[in-house]
Design a protein around this motif. Sequence first.
Motif, PDB file in Angstrom:
ATOM      1  N   ILE A 130       0.789  -1.170  -0.028  1.00 39.72           N
ATOM      2  CA  ILE A 130       0.117   0.124  -0.031  1.00 39.72           C
ATOM      3  C   ILE A 130       0.796   1.382   0.050  1.00 39.72           C
ATOM      4  O   ILE A 130       0.635   2.184  -0.716  1.00 39.72           O
ATOM      5  N   THR A 131       1.957   1.271   0.944  1.00 40.92           N
ATOM      6  CA  THR A 131       2.901   2.644   1.033  1.00 40.92           C
ATOM      7  C   THR A 131       3.479   2.730  -0.355  1.00 40.92           C
ATOM      8  O   THR A 131       3.476   3.817  -0.793  1.00 40.92           O
ATOM      9  N   VAL A 132       4.244   1.698  -0.813  1.00 40.08           N
ATOM     10  CA  VAL A 132       4.851   2.118  -2.284  1.00 40.08           C
ATOM     11  C   VAL A 132       3.807   2.329  -3.123  1.00 40.08           C
ATOM     12  O   VAL A 132       4.170   3.248  -4.212  1.00 40.08           O
ATOM     13  N   ALA A 133       2.812   1.678  -3.277  1.00 33.82           N
ATOM     14  CA  ALA A 133       1.953   2.176  -4.587  1.00 33.82           C
ATOM     15  C   ALA A 133       1.113   3.544  -4.182  1.00 33.82           C
ATOM     16  O   ALA A 133       1.119   4.272  -5.123  1.00 33.82           O
ATOM     17  N   LYS A 134       1.106   3.860  -2.984  1.00 37.12           N
ATOM     18  CA  LYS A 134       0.315   5.282  -2.865  1.00 37.12           C
ATOM     19  C   LYS A 134       1.603   6.470  -2.947  1.00 37.12           C
ATOM     20  O   LYS A 134       1.269   7.432  -3.637  1.00 37.12           O
ATOM     21  N   GLU A 135       2.761   5.939  -2.561  1.00 37.08           N
ATOM     22  CA  GLU A 135       3.989   7.147  -2.853  1.00 37.08           C
ATOM     23  C   GLU A 135       4.513   7.003  -4.089  1.00 37.08           C
ATOM     24  O   GLU A 135       5.158   8.171  -4.439  1.00 37.08           O
ATOM     25  N   GLU A 136       4.308   6.316  -5.001  1.00 36.66           N
ATOM     26  CA  GLU A 136       4.922   6.015  -6.222  1.00 36.66           C
ATOM     27  C   GLU A 136       3.529   5.774  -7.372  1.00 36.66           C
ATOM     28  O   GLU A 136       3.552   4.757  -7.602  1.00 36.66           O
TER      29      GLU A 136
END
Length: 292
Positions: A130-136
């Motif tokens: 979730i974090t990587v998808a949201k941030e990039e």
Amino acid sequence: MTSFAAAVKKYETLCEQNDVPAETVMAFLVELSRQERYNLYMHYEEEMPAELEEQFSAGMERILKQEPMAHVLGYSWFYGYKMLVSGDVLIPRPETEELCAHILSRIDRYFPAGELACADIGTGSGAIAITVAKEEPRVRMTATDISAEAVAMAERNAALNEADITFMTGDYLQPLIAAGIRLDILISNPPYIPAEETMEHSVVDFEPHVALFGGDDGLKGYRAIFRSCRQVLKEKAMMAFEMGWDQRERMGRLVEELLPEARYEILRDMNGKDRMLFVYFGLDPDTQQNND
Ligand code: GLN
């Protein structure tokens, strides 16, 4: 009736007697007050509202028995995102936030343009995916887990955080191989605690063993991934892993043995402990960094 100040003092003393960090008391009360939109600092010397007092003492009694605060609340915070948790998934750790930060900076360095096929293997709560998808936003994220309960929790977290992620249930890379997916980036925080290691009660008694224990030497998951990763990686690709603080030498040997054509680096976390492994295939050596 008790004031906030008196209740905090009471439970801080009880924590000390029960081997629970005293900071937990304030952290827990801050979360409860936030839920109730109650301004704790304005009213700290006043009486606690009855409902809040009840919730606070019931929760603290569980925490005093070593139950993780995240289980009592039903969530924890990760990289600023709220992640629902239960006994079916590992509670996201601060070290793993650092892994995400390093992944994001390496995406900028090694993959400056275009869409990126990315997968998180053993996603658990879904925190990394979730974090990587949201941030990039260039990332197209797939997340897998062998536990159907974990996938269900990760799906709830993706919906809560409005992250667009494809979920698959299965063992390590099997679902990706079956679907013929090719990746630019493979991420995993596999179970890495050696089977015989003794751990704190709050961890062993409440968190899923399938997410913690990685066989006799803790490296079982890495072996499984290293052996089959070429079937899912593009020629130019990066893998990012969390690892145990005492695995540097054995991990280095394992990479050199199973992935001789790759280059790798092991990074330390904010406590100075070896914690992250990055493996590079076909990426420009001039931009390679080493923190040794
Ligand atoms: N960092 C976790 C712990 O020490 C373990 C996470 C894992 O095995 N991947 O409790």
